[in-house]
Design an enzyme around this catalytic site. Structure first.
Site: not given
Ligand SMILES: Nc1ncnc2c1ncn2[C@@H]1O[C@H](COP(=O)(O)OP(=O)(O)O)[C@@H](O)[C@H]1O
Ligand SMILES: [Mg+2]
Length: 1141
Positions: A157, A107-108, A160-161, A389, A112, A387
């Site tokens: 996050n 997560s984070g 977080s989804s 956890e 996404t 992912g």
């Molecule tokens: N490629 C990227 N460039 C800039 N910031 C990113 C990038 N990927 C993730 N982040 C930062 O990380 C945070 C969490 O990403 P996210 O995709 O929501 O994580 P996950 O879906 O894996 O939990 C996002 O809100 C963003 O601020």
């Molecule tokens: Mg996500």
């Protein structure tokens, strides 16, 4: 020129972990860190992309970057998520392979974000057009909607989804998007009612309260105050960098773009509000007689408002919170709920309501974005699932168990597909393949999902078992069934190994996942798996008038009561994961493995231990090893030759043959040991990174040498050109200078010469002047002397001449007198002689004329007279005829004009010509007649023959046309009957006056004339009074006067003659008689003419009497009509008024 770079150029660390040398966990981390520190967040392991979350925006997602990566080979540029997206999209479009993009990580870690980057890249490179853009926009805009309802701030996050998402994007054969299908997995619904410390509920609650207008909030009966709602945790209601109000507008806008109707959006918000209201409903105990507590709603205000919002009857819901009905097959038992149970029921309702709403949203979005055409699609699936956890200590519960199971399955499919892909490539390229050992996690999957003795099956069994079921009994069961499994650990299992393991609490079990050991606390497993919602509540919800609410609780429909238990949460998840895996296996996988560099959501921080942990459980090292087990590096022959051709003289600068042969020559020349590489069909495979680095090093050196050489040649060329330029310039400058100097010198000499010349010329001129002056003076002196001398001479001569002239004049005068006298005398003599000569000539001429005239007269009398006469007559006739021609009158036969005659002697001819012309124009006129007109004229002609100059009525009839049928008897309905009596064609129909034989008075009758009969009929009734056959008619008598009387004399003894002859009077007498005469003469068989008798006295036979009809002239009285009177037996007198002139 296009600058070609490569993965191997400008490398920070190594871009592809497969090339890492030596390969160890430390070097792996070192490489990641090095790249991360230089903002290189993407690294490859073969075709897998490792993505480090930078936690800040990097300038690597611009449209220019998209263009850069578009249609480029995967290894051509430095690692990027776009390269993977491009590769996937192109093989989907060009090779017709369905693709899936699997994004994993904790997560984070940026899953996404990565999925959104992939989607936006594909949207940017695929086709364009109004329809396509709409589809793209809808697909992209589904994200904000799902994120608002399915994402939340967690400690890991901020966005977080809290659900798994798999989206199939469908493309047509051109690679244009057609639509998509989204599947969602297990929303973390427990968050609706309770959030861990430092975390928030789902975004939508906060967005609604911050962003909705006052009006909307009022309608939803909400207040703009988070603290008023029990379900909203307060400690982190406001998140840095998240603007809930703006997000709310974005979400609403996105919903509109995706295709939600206004009332659908309103319904959704009403349900969100209902959840908030539900959280505020509180219960109090009310004691009952049998020592049990029964719950009652404490403050009914929120309950009331919620019921109003959803159209639920308040008492029904209130009762559902206090009682529970259990239905067995035949009976219904109602039990009361205590306060704890009421709270449980409330929360269960809230969780169910929210998660069903979420699923409904997904279904609704799918409805909008589904492909419109039924044609075959190519599919690109994007999987963004939670992912692995692992919470510290024993905080892992049912959700983590489910999530980790899902990841376990993904890992399995990853191993299967990567190895298979690797294997397939070797087979494709014809390379010998040696089996590789790797850890297969199928055994762990089996531990969880086995239908007989898997953990999930055990849990389901416990949930369905009658009797008391608790989490402990479930653990006991596990302890007995799974004790022997090498990946299952529990304190109380038969496996005594863990008896003294204090890290393993009694209420927990531990599973050795592929990514590490996870300790699960069994508390809540049974409840969560059961996911129980009391039927009373679902029935209450179904009774709501709110249509969406009703739709979400179909099982509440009393007519469809289903006593079967719904499937457990675990089994539902298991089957949907099963479907997903099957789906993924049919597609070509592309992996993005996300890593989170630190726990602080901070940029620039690389926590090695955290990364190390993720690298381990993501199995990245194994991934590299598997990839390197065969050949570490492979490259198609073309690019390989292009990159290294400078290392061999035979291939540099150009190799003309096939690329493979070029590479073979190159490798032989470089003496690379043959076991270090293999030749595939289209690629060269290099076993060790060492060899690749050797090649790269040689290339680098060679490039340096080449650079020096190029520099040397370039410098030489530059100096030489510079020198030549200088030399050329010098020549030009010298030439110009020389010319300039010579010009100057020449001008000096030229001016000096001019000065000298002028002096010399001046001197010469002055000398000449002097000479000329002297000469002039001498000449003047001579002239003066000569003048004096000539003067003297001239005057002497003048005197002499004057004397001489005087003498000569006197002589001339005398001579002139003498001459004059002589001349006058001569003139007189000449005049006399001339007069005499003239007289002789006149006399001679008279004599001659006389003689000639006498001769000519003789000749003229013989010939000329006759000729002149003829000629004159001819001329006169010619003139006459031309005159007649030009003066002809018009072609009208009645035109009386004729030109006057010019000479009396032409009288006869002139009259003759006039009659010829008249006859001719009459003929012309007649020739134009139609048949009918001709008949009319014939009649008129007949009339004239009969009556002209005989009856004084005749002239007035000439101008009247003969109409015949004056009564229009066949058309007039009045005479229909009469018409039917007459067989032949009616030639004349007119009203006549029939004279009474006895008294001479008149009576009106209709007279009809046909070819055979004369018919008399009554004028009013049309009844036939008399019909006379024409052969019976002997003659007709009329007077000579201006009247219309006529008598029809009949053959004596004939049938019609019974009453005697008829005396009639007609206004169209002439016409009637003419017609009668004409028909009479044509009708009689023997050609006998009908007699027309014209006289002022005639006899008629009236019965037996012969009566004389006598016409007398009378003065006009009673108008102009003639009157008739029977005078006596023998006489009938008709008085005709005299015709007025
Ligand atoms: N490629 C990227 N460039 C800039 N910031 C990113 C990038 N990927 C993730 N982040 C930062 O990380 C945070 C969490 O990403 P996210 O995709 O929501 O994580 P996950 O879906 O894996 O939990 C996002 O809100 C963003 O601020
Ligand atoms: Mg996500």
């Amino acid at each position: 020129m296009e600058v070609k770079t490569s993965l191997l150029d400008n490398m920070i660390g190594v871009g592809d972990m497969v090339l890492l040398e030596p390969l160890s966990e430390d070097s792996f981390l070192e490489n990641l860190k090095k790249r991360f520190d230089h903002n290189e967040i993407y690294t490859y392991i073969g075709s897998v992309v490792i993505s480090m979350n930078p936690y800040r925006s990097l300038p690597i997602y611009s449209p220019e970057k998209v263009e850069e990566y578009r249609n480029r080979n995967f290894y051509e540029l430095s690692p990027h998520i776009y390269a993977l997206a491009d590769e996937a999209y192109r093989s989907l479009r060009d090779q017709d392979k369905d693709q899936c993009i699997l994004i994993t990580g904790e997560s984070g870690s940026g899953k996404t974000e990565a999925s959104k980057l992939v989607m936006s890249y594909v949207a940017a490179v695929c086709g364009k057009g109004q329809e396509v853009n709409k589809v793209k926009e809808q697909l992209l805009q589904s994200n904000p909607v799902l994120e608002a309802f399915g994402n939340a701030k967690t400690v890991r996050n901020d966005n977080s989804s809290r659900f798994g998402k798999y989206m199939d994007i469908e493309f047509d054969f051109k690679g244009d998007p057609l639509g998509g299908v989204i599947s969602n997995y297990l929303l973390e619904k427990s968050r609706v009612v309770k959030q861990p410390r430092g975390e928030r509920n789902f975004h939508i609650f906060y967005q609604l309260l911050s962003g909705a207008s006052d009006d909307t909030l009022k309608k939803l009966k909400l207040d703009r105050d988070f603290s008023k709602y029990n379900y909203l945790s307060l400690d982190s209601a406001v998140v840095n960098g998240l603007d809930d109000a703006t997000s709310f507008r974005t979400v609403k806008n996105a919903m509109q773009i995706v295709g939600f109707m206004e009332d659908e959006i309103r319904s959704v918000l009403e349900l969100v509000a209902a959840v908030l209201k539900l959280g505020n409903i509180e219960f109090k105990p009310e004691s009952r007689c049998n020592d049990t507590d029964e719950s009652r709603v404490r403050d009914k205000n929120d309950l009331k408002e919620m019921c109003e919002l959803l159209g639920i009857e308040q008492t029904v819901l209130e009762r559902a919170f206090s009682y529970r009905t259990v239905e067995a097959k035949l009976e219904k038992v109602s039990t009361t709920l205590n306060v704890a149970q009421a709270y449980y029921a409330r929360d269960a309702l809230a969780k169910n309501l929210y998660s069903r709403l979420f699923s409904w949203l997904v279904t609704r979005i799918n409805e909008s974005i589904k492909a419109q055409t039924k044609s075959r699609h190519k599919v690109m699936g994007v999987l963004d699932i939670y992912g692995f956890e692992i919470f510290e200590k024993a905080d892992n519960s049912f959700e983590q168990f489910i999530i980790n199971y899902c990841n376990e399955k993904l890992q399995q499919i990853f191993i299967e597909l990567t190895l298979r892909e690797e294997q397939e490539e070797y087979i494709r390229e014809g390379i010998e393949w040696t089996n590789i050992e790797y850890f297969n996690n199928a055994v762990i999957c089996d531990l969880i999902e086995n239908n007989q003795n898997g953990i999930m099956a055990m849990l389901d069994e416990e949930c369905l078992r009658p009797g008391t079921v608790t989490d402990e009994t479930f653990l006991d069961k596990l302890n007995t069934v799974c004790a022997e499994h090498q990946h299952f650990e529990s304190r109380l299992s038969k496996n005594s190994k863990f008896l003294n393991d204090h890290s393993l609490p009694h209420s927990c079990f531990r599973i050795q996942h592929y990514a590490g050991k996870v300790l699960y606390c069994v508390e809540g497993f049974v409840d969560k798996n059961n996911d129980l919602l009391y039927r009373d509540l679902s029935q209450a919800m179904f009774k709501a008038t709110h249509s969406l609410m009703k739709e979400l609780f179909p099982e509440g429909n009393p007519s469809k009561v289903n006593l079967k238990r719904p499937p457990t949460a675990g089994s539902q998840f298991k089957s949907s994961v099963g479907t997903l895996m099957k789906n993924l296996q049919t597609k070509n996988p592309n992996y993005i493995r996300c890593i989170k560099p630190n726990d602080k959501k901070a940029a620039h921080i690389f926590t090695a231990s955290l990364v190390c942990h993720q690298v381990r459980y993501l199995g990245l090292m194994e991934n590299v090893r598997v990839r390197r087990a065969g050949y570490a590096f492979r490259q198609p022959y073309g690019p390989c030759l292009e990159r290294y051709k400078m290392l061999c003289k035979r291939t540099w600068p150009h190799w003309r043959g096939p690329a493979r042969e070029g590479v073979e020559v190159l490798m032989a020349d470089l003496q690379v040991p043959t076991e270090e590489f293999s030749y595939g069909r289209s690629k060269i495979f290099i076993r060790n990174p060492r060899t690749l680095f050797f090649l790269e090093e040689r290339r680098r050196q060679c490039l340096q040498d080449l650079a020096t050489l190029i520099q040397k040649i370039y410098r030489g060329w530059k100096c030489r050109t510079h020198f030549l330029l200088l030399k050329k310039s010098q020549v030009v400058v010298a030439a110009w200078y020389r010319r300039y100097a010579q010009q100057k010198k020449y001008q000096r000499i030229k001016s000096a010469t001019t000065v000298v010349q002028s002096y010399a010329r001046g001197w010469q001129a002055r000398k000449l002047l002097r000479e000329l002056k002297h000469q002039k003076r001498c000449e003047e002196a001579v002239t003066t002397i000569a003048a004096y001398w000539h003067g003297t001479q001239a005057r002497t001569e003048l005197r002499r001449l004057k004397q001489e002239v005087r003498n000569k004049h006197a002589v001339t005068v005398i001579w002139a007198y003498w001459q004059g006298t002589q001349a006058r005398r001569e003139l007189r003599k000449l005049k006399e002689e001339a007069r005499r000569k003239h007289a002789v000539a006149v006399i001679w001429a008279c004599w001659q004329g006389l003689k000639v005239r006498r001769e000519y007269r003789k000749f003229f009398r013989a010939n000329a007279g006759k000729k002149i006469y003829n000629f004159t007559i001819q001329r006169i006739m010619q003139k006459y005829f031309l005159g007649v021609k030009s003066g002809l009158p018009s072609m009208s036969p009645v035109d009386k004009n004729w030109p006057a005659r010019p000479y009396r002697f032409l009288d006869a001819a002139h009259a003759q010509l006039r009659s010829i012309f008249h006859l001719w124009r009459c003929k012309k006129y007649r020739s134009q007649f139609s048949q009918e007109r001709k008949a009319v004229y014939q009649e008129k002609l007949e009339a004239s023959e009969l009556f002209k100059d005989k009856k004084s009525l005749y002239p007035s009839s000439v101008s009247q046309p003969f109409k015949g049928d004056y009564l229009e008897i066949s058309k007039n309905p009045k005479y229909q009957k009469l018409n039917s009596c007459v067989e032949e064609k009616v030639l004349l129909a007119d009203v006549v006056n029939k004279i009474n034989r006895a008294n001479g008075k008149g009576a009106s009758r209709i007279l009809l004339l046909t070819k055979k009969n004369v018919v008399l009929a009554d004028q009013k009734t049309g009844q036939v009074k008399a019909s006379v056959a024409l052969p019976d008619l002997i003659s007709v008598s009329v007077s000579t006067q201006n009247d219309g009387f006529f008598a029809l004399k009949l053959k004596e003894g004939s049938a019609s003659a019974v009453k005697g002859d008829f005396l009639l009077s007609s206004e169209h007498l002439i016409e009637t008689i003419t017609k009668l005469h004409h028909i009479g003469s044509t009708a009689s068989d023997d050609g006998e003419q009908l007699d027309i008798n014209i006289s002022d006295e005639f006899l008629v036979q009236f019965k037996q009497d012969k009566v004389c009809v006598k016409f007398i002239q009378a003065a006009p009285k009673n108008g102009n009509s003639a009157s008739c009177k029977r005078k006596n037996n023998r006489l009938l007198e008709v008085s005709v008024p005299a015709a007025t002139a």
